[in-house]
Structures are given as structure tokens and as C-alpha cells.
Design a protein around this motif. Structure first.
Motif, mmCIF file in Angstrom:
data_model
loop_
_atom_site.group_PDB
_atom_site.id
_atom_site.type_symbol
_atom_site.label_atom_id
_atom_site.label_comp_id
_atom_site.label_asym_id
_atom_site.label_seq_id
_atom_site.Cartn_x
_atom_site.Cartn_y
_atom_site.Cartn_z
ATOM 1 N N GLY A 84 39.252 85.717 67.482
ATOM 2 C CA GLY A 84 38.233 85.683 66.433
ATOM 3 C C GLY A 84 36.962 86.404 66.843
ATOM 4 O O GLY A 84 35.873 86.046 66.397
ATOM 5 N N PHE A 85 37.083 87.411 67.686
ATOM 6 C CA PHE A 85 35.930 88.129 68.254
ATOM 7 C C PHE A 85 35.007 87.220 69.055
ATOM 8 O O PHE A 85 33.784 87.418 69.111
ATOM 9 N N GLY A 86 35.614 86.189 69.684
ATOM 10 C CA GLY A 86 34.911 85.389 70.670
ATOM 11 C C GLY A 86 35.617 85.586 72.013
ATOM 12 O O GLY A 86 36.450 86.494 72.170
ATOM 13 N N TYR A 364 19.396 71.194 78.722
ATOM 14 C CA TYR A 364 20.751 70.872 78.245
ATOM 15 C C TYR A 364 20.884 70.946 76.729
ATOM 16 O O TYR A 364 21.883 70.507 76.172
ATOM 17 N N LYS A 365 19.853 71.495 76.069
ATOM 18 C CA LYS A 365 19.974 71.636 74.611
ATOM 19 C C LYS A 365 20.593 72.994 74.285
ATOM 20 O O LYS A 365 20.154 74.024 74.808
ATOM 21 N N PHE A 366 21.586 72.964 73.405
ATOM 22 C CA PHE A 366 22.235 74.191 72.956
ATOM 23 C C PHE A 366 22.323 74.201 71.438
ATOM 24 O O PHE A 366 22.332 73.141 70.805
ATOM 25 N N ARG A 367 22.402 75.409 70.895
ATOM 26 C CA ARG A 367 22.474 75.548 69.440
ATOM 27 C C ARG A 367 23.754 74.906 68.910
ATOM 28 O O ARG A 367 24.827 75.089 69.492
ATOM 29 N N THR A 368 23.635 74.158 67.817
ATOM 30 C CA THR A 368 24.825 73.603 67.171
ATOM 31 C C THR A 368 25.772 74.761 66.851
ATOM 32 O O THR A 368 25.381 75.713 66.166
ATOM 33 N N SER A 369 27.008 74.691 67.350
ATOM 34 C CA SER A 369 27.944 75.795 67.128
ATOM 35 C C SER A 369 28.321 75.888 65.656
ATOM 36 O O SER A 369 28.752 74.898 65.075
ATOM 37 N N PRO A 370 28.169 77.080 65.067
ATOM 38 C CA PRO A 370 28.718 77.265 63.719
ATOM 39 C C PRO A 370 30.241 77.097 63.823
ATOM 40 O O PRO A 370 30.839 77.558 64.784
ATOM 41 N N LEU A 371 30.865 76.420 62.889
ATOM 42 C CA LEU A 371 32.264 76.015 63.112
ATOM 43 C C LEU A 371 33.316 76.831 62.365
ATOM 44 O O LEU A 371 34.511 76.556 62.496
ATOM 45 N N ARG A 372 32.901 77.809 61.572
ATOM 46 C CA ARG A 372 33.937 78.568 60.866
ATOM 47 C C ARG A 372 34.877 79.243 61.869
ATOM 48 O O ARG A 372 34.415 79.787 62.873
ATOM 49 N N ASN A 373 36.165 79.200 61.588
ATOM 50 C CA ASN A 373 37.197 79.873 62.397
ATOM 51 C C ASN A 373 37.271 79.361 63.837
ATOM 52 O O ASN A 373 37.775 80.049 64.724
ATOM 53 N N VAL A 374 36.774 78.151 64.075
ATOM 54 C CA VAL A 374 36.716 77.615 65.440
ATOM 55 C C VAL A 374 38.121 77.437 66.033
ATOM 56 O O VAL A 374 38.306 77.478 67.256
ATOM 57 N N ALA A 375 39.140 77.284 65.174
ATOM 58 C CA ALA A 375 40.498 77.077 65.672
ATOM 59 C C ALA A 375 41.028 78.291 66.439
ATOM 60 O O ALA A 375 42.011 78.175 67.176
ATOM 61 N N LEU A 376 40.373 79.454 66.282
ATOM 62 C CA LEU A 376 40.873 80.658 66.956
ATOM 63 C C LEU A 376 40.422 80.737 68.406
ATOM 64 O O LEU A 376 40.821 81.623 69.144
ATOM 65 N N GLN A 377 39.541 79.793 68.826
ATOM 66 C CA GLN A 377 38.981 79.861 70.180
ATOM 67 C C GLN A 377 39.922 79.236 71.206
ATOM 68 O O GLN A 377 40.471 78.172 70.962
ATOM 69 N N PRO A 378 40.051 79.887 72.371
ATOM 70 C CA PRO A 378 40.844 79.275 73.437
ATOM 71 C C PRO A 378 40.045 78.254 74.243
ATOM 72 O O PRO A 378 40.610 77.544 75.064
ATOM 73 N N ALA A 379 38.735 78.190 74.064
ATOM 74 C CA ALA A 379 37.916 77.221 74.802
ATOM 75 C C ALA A 379 36.693 76.870 73.960
ATOM 76 O O ALA A 379 36.349 77.595 73.022
ATOM 77 N N PHE A 380 36.050 75.758 74.327
ATOM 78 C CA PHE A 380 34.984 75.225 73.483
ATOM 79 C C PHE A 380 33.722 74.894 74.286
ATOM 80 O O PHE A 380 33.786 74.651 75.482
ATOM 81 N N PHE A 381 32.631 74.863 73.574
ATOM 82 C CA PHE A 381 31.290 74.587 74.101
ATOM 83 C C PHE A 381 30.757 75.771 74.911
ATOM 84 O O PHE A 381 31.462 76.750 75.144
#
Ligand code: HEC
Ligand code: HEC
Length: 488
Positions: A84-86, A364-381
Motif C-alpha cells: 500500500g505504498f508503506g 512517546y506521543k505519536f500521530r493517530t495513524s490514519p486507518l484507511r487500507n491498514v490491512a495492507l501493512q506487514p507491520a503496525f505502529f
């Protein structure tokens, strides 16, 4: 009741329940301000149709390693079409990579996971800590200019300059100057070598000089432009789009930025089942996705951060920074596993927003991840601490429990990220008050995961769709990366 009438009765009850579900979800989406039309609004917001020649030029630049002074990494080396271009990795690998994009990519890691560029056109704040942003809150509105950390600051992309008409045009000025991503620490044969060489310790990874005044970044940009202008094919292609170049003028960095941004505009994939449902196609979502959506917008509290209204542009993010207690993983301490010095006394932490503000309370604050197409990612956060979507979601439901039982080995995290863990106590002590334990039974949890995975997925962003944009060759003549997820 005989069997037949019983079946009819159940069927009727079922469709009543289904109708009720549709009715409730429609009302919930409406009150959340979700219309499912953001993807269609692109050209209206831009004020013109997309320019295919400019977008195609941007595509070539996106895949061409010649934008990086070491000639060994392109945008697509980290932003993979098969993911997903990530990132194809839990944490980005930049310079000194092995030319592979996918599970077998190797080389020294940077500090964070590469987020997708799909739909970034609608993001008012970019990066894991939102440090590149549009003060107007609308990335298409350049009336207040764009704010970047120093050395670019608030003046490099001034208000109302017609060259910088979108936040992404400005953003594209940054990656080529990133030493660990594409520029390298010593530069190459070009004019900027002396800048690096004065800091060179002979090991090929000299500590980069400070760049308070932007001297280094502009020197790198000048060198990238020199190469671009020295390439007859690129001059011809830019000449098709920019009359100034056609009549003999130089390609400048704003043109590079405009081309890359146009390619990113063309990578808008925001027509997921939830969008079609909101536009009235009630059969676009499965019942389990609908039930999951009700949890997301209701009892599970996800929408309080993964927002859809107003400036969030229906991207499932409030574009604000929060500490949600992500375990801190860091590359093993040896010369080849990492090339960024991490934060904290043991150099195994990521201070997130505090890196920019310098304030302890922003750690330790990070931007809330936009979630569209998140299923295409092999890893999270931000650091790839989780590799399965259900685990990433479960983490939110009980952060203390998630950390107590966190096991990167069982979680499938890459071997070089297993050995060094930053302290978790300071992270948990500063947890965002909005992240509260949520009780879901296992059916509810499955529905929630089904919604996040399927309900937010635009199939055009899957590998099938995006691998089609990988060029066979690029104007510099340098080899294009090998994209494993594209079957290469
Ligand atoms: C070495 C890997 C790497 C390369 C090469 C790279 N990026 Fe990135 N990109 C990242 C990482 C990592 C982040 C997040 C960094 C952070 O937040 O600290 C990012 C963030 C972004 C974002 C913001 C996304 C968001 O959700 O806010 C955009 C847009 C982007 N990159 C575009 C590009 C473009 C265009 C190029 C090429 C000119 C490029 N990147 C090259 C790794 C890379
Ligand atoms: C307090 C705000 C907040 C709430 C509430 C919240 N999230 Fe998040 N979420 C975040 C932040 C911040 C991140 C990024 C954290 C990081 O990487 O450090 C994130 C990341 C994620 C990710 C990973 C995305 C990626 O690109 O890695 C998923 C999936 C996710 N959230 C789903 C959910 C779901 C489902 C819910 C509801 C149960 C939820 N979130 C509730 C703030 C929140």
C-alpha cells in the motif's frame, strides 16, 4: 410452527435485524460527519483536473534512485507498492540497502516504520509526530504557508507562493536531504563531498554536520538538481510539462516537488466499503463489518482518536499526537543494524513529539495513524512492534495487559529488533487518558477486526493494483529495486 414457517420466520427476523443494522449504522455515520465522498472531492479541492503527464513524471522520480545522492534508494525503496505504498519492513531501511524491497530487504535501519503515501493528499499533518503541517488545517490551502522543523521552518515554503500549492509539494523537498534515507553520510563524487568529508571519520558513516541554517540541505538539493538537469531524458520529460524547461531554463526543486506530489495525488484510494455504504450502497459491507463499524464508532471508542469529521477529511485520524503505550523496540547495537541514534539514556527510546517540541510531557506521543487500507501493512505502529492487525487492535483494548505479555518473538518481529527494548514504565506512566480499557467479547472483537481490515480497504491499493505502476526502467538508467511482493 412447522419447519417451513419457522424458516420463514427466522428469515424475516434476520432481515429485520439486518435492516435495523443498516438503519443504525447510517444514522451513526451521519452523526459522525462521515459522507464517503472524500475520494471524489480530489479535483474539486485541487481546483483542476489531475495532470497525467506531471503525475507520470512524479512516478518515475518516485522509483528512480537517482534522487538520492548515493544512488541506492528511491522513495519506493521504503514506500513499497506491494504494501500500500508503506513499509515492507517494521522499521525503514534506507541507504546501504540490498536493492530488495520486501521481507528480504536488508541494511541499517532508521528509526521508524514508513507510513503509506496513499491518500496523504488529504492529510493536514504529516509524519509520525505531525511535524510537517499546514497551519490552515487544510493541505490544499497554502494561504498560511507550511510549517516544518528547522532548517526549513516557516519560511522555506512561504504563504501564497504559487510554486508550493499543496503540503505534499513542500514535503517532497525533504526526503532527498535525509542522510539515512537516501543521501548517505559522505555524499558521493559530487560537489558536496567536502561538506561531509570534513566530518568523515573514515568509516563511511561520518556523523552528519549540524544544519541549523539549511546549508547542508540546500547543498544536497543543488546536487540532486545538477544531476537531474544533466539528464537529457528528464529535461525532455519536464519540458513537456513546464514551458520554462522547454525553453531552456533549469528544472528547479519546486518542479520536482510538484511532480512527486501529483503522483501522490493520483494515488488516492478512498473508496472502501464504508464509503460506498455511506453513499447509500448498503450491500457494500458485510454484516460483520457493519457490526464492527458500530463498535468502532460506539462502544470501542476508536473514533474519538481515529476521527472522520472536519479537518480529518474522513481519514480516520484526528491528526493529533497521543501516547498509547507502544512497546519500545530498537535495532540491535552493532554497526550494521541501525544508523540513527535513538533517544533516552540507553539510546533505545523514541521520544516522538518531544523530539520536535523538546517538552518532556510530549514524550512517546505519536500521530493517530490514519486507518484507511491498514490491512495492507506487514507491520503496525511507529516502530513495527506488532506484525498482525488483530494484535495491534487488541493492544488498544488493554494497554497494560498488552505490555505485560508483549513478546516480540511470538509477535513475528524481525530478528534484529528482538534484542533491545526501551523502558516501558515511563511510557505507561504518561499514557493518554483517552485510551481506556474496553471490554469486548470474542465475537465483537472479530467484528471490529473485520471492519478495520475489510471495511476500510480500497482494493485498488492492494499489490494487484499498485504493482502495475512500477516502471521497468527509469531515465537515470540506474536499476529499479526488486519488489518481492510484486512477484519480482
Ligand atoms: C528510508 C526510507 C524512506 C525513503 C527513501 C522515503 N521515505 Fe517517505 N517516509 C519514511 C518514513 C520512515 C516516514 C515517517 C518518518 C517520521 O515520521 O519520522 C516517511 C514519511 C513520508 C510521508 C508522510 C506520510 C504521512 O503519513 O504523514 C510522505 C508523504 C513521504 N514520506 C513521501 C516520500 C517521498 C515522496 C519520498 C521520495 C522523494 C520518500 N518519502 C522517501 C521513509 C522513507
Ligand atoms: C487515544 C487515541 C486512540 C484511540 C482511542 C484509538 N487509537 Fe488506534 N492509534 C492511535 C495512535 C496514536 C496510533 C499510533 C501509535 C504509534 O504508532 O505510536 C494508533 C494506531 C492504530 C493502529 C495501527 C495503525 C498503523 O498504521 O500502524 C490501528 C490498527 C488502530 N490504531 C486501531 C484502533 C482501533 C480499532 C481503535 C478502537 C478500539 C483505536 N485504534 C483506538 C490512537 C488511538
Amino acid at each position: 410452527m412447522n419447519r417451513f414457517t419457522q424458516a420463514l420466520y427466522l428469515l424475516a427476523a434476520g432481515s429485520l435485524a439486518a435492516a435495523e443494522l443498516d438503519h443504525t449504522l447510517t444514522a451513526v455515520l451521519k452523526s459522525a460527519g462521515f459522507t464517503g465522498t472524500v475520494g471524489q472531492s480530489l479535483e474539486k479541492k485541487l481546483g483542476r483536473p489531475l495532470n497525467p503527464a506531471l503525475a507520470d513524471l512524479g512516478r518515475l522520480k518516485f522509483f528512480d534512485p537517482s534522487g538520492g545522492l548515493r544512488n541506492d534508494n528511491a522513495c519506493a525503496g521504503c514506500h513499497s507498492p506491494a504494501a500500500g505504498f508503506g513499509d515492507s519492513q517494521p522499521m525503514a531501511i534506507g541507504v546501504l540497502n540490498n536493492g530488495v524491497v520486501g521481507a528480504d530487504r536488508s541494511g541499517p535501519r532508521n528509526q521508524r516504520r514508513t507510513p503509506t503515501i496513499v491518500n496523504t493528499t488529504f492529510f493536514p499533518k504529516l509524519m509520525w509526530n505531525g511535524r510537517f503541517f499546514d497551519p490552515s488545517g487544510d493541505p490544499f490551502d497554502s494561504s498560511k504557508g507550511f510549517t516544518f522543523p528547522d532548517p526549513e521552518g516557516t519560511t522555506r515554503f512561504p504563504a501564497k507562493d504559487p510554486a508550493f500549492y499543496h503540503l505534499l509539494v513542500a514535503q517532497a523537498h525533504i526526503p532527498p536531504t535525509e542522510l539515512v534515507e537516501v543521501a548517505g553520510f559522505r555524499g558521493t563524487q559530487g560537489t558536496i563531498d567536502p561538506i561531509f568529508d570534513q566530518f568523515d571519520d573514515g568509516r563511511g558513516d561520518a556523523v552528519p554536520p549540524p544544519d541549523k541554517d539549511g546549508f547542508r540541505n540546500e547543498a544536497i538539493r543543488a546536487e540532486v538538481l545538477k544531476r537531474l538537469n544533466g539528464n537529457a531524458q528528464y529535461r525532455r520529460l519536464f519540458g513537456f510539462v513546464f514551458p520554462k524547461v522547454a525553453s531552456g531554463g533549469p528544472i528547479d526543486f519546486a518542479m520536482f516537488g510538484q511532480a512527486v506530489a501529483e503522483f501522490e495525488f493520483s494515488m488516492t484510494f478512498a473508496d472502501a466499503p464504508i464509503d460506498r455504504f455511506a453513499r447509500g450502497q448498503i450491500s457494500a459491507m458485510r454484516d460483520s463489518e457493519k457490526r464492527g463499524a458500530l463498535l468502532f464508532f460506539g462502544k470501542a471508542g476508536c473514533v474519538s482518536c481515529h476521527a472522520v469529521a472536519g479537518q480529518s477529511n474522513e481519514m480516520f485520524s484526528d491528526f493529533d499526537n497521543h501516547n498509547i503505550g507502544i512497546p519500545q523496540v530498537a535495532p540491535a547495537f552493532s554497526r550494521n543494524t541501525g544508523n540513527v541514534v535513538f533517544d533516552g539514556p540507553n539510546q533505545d527510546e523514541d521520544f516522538g513529539l518531544a523530539q520536535i517540541t523538546g517538552k518532556d510531557e510530549d514524550r512517546y506521543k505519536f500521530r493517530t495513524s490514519p486507518l484507511r487500507n491498514v490491512a495492507l501493512q506487514p507491520a503496525f505502529f511507529h516502530n513495527g512492534a506488532f506484525t498482525r492487525l488483530p494484535d495491534a487492535i487488541r493492544h488498544h483494548l488493554n494497554v497494560a495487559w498488552s505490555n505485560r505479555y508483549y513478546n516480540p518473538l511470538l509477535g513475528g518481529v524481525a530478528p534484529d529488533l528482538l534484542w533491545r527494548r526501551g523502558p516501558i514504565q515511563p511510557v505507561l506512566a504518561a499514557l493518554d487518558p483517552k485510551i481506556k480499557p474496553v471490554d469486548l467479547d470474542s465475537d465483537e472483537f472479530d467484528d471490529l477486526v473485520t471492519f478495520v481490515a475489510g471495511g476500510l480497504l480500497d482494493q485498488r491499493a492492494s499489490a494487484n493494483g499498485l504493482c502495475a505502476v512500477v516502471p521497468g526502467f527509469v531515465p537515470s538508467g540506474l536499476p529499479v529495486h526488486r519488489f518481492q511482493g510484486c512477484g519480482q
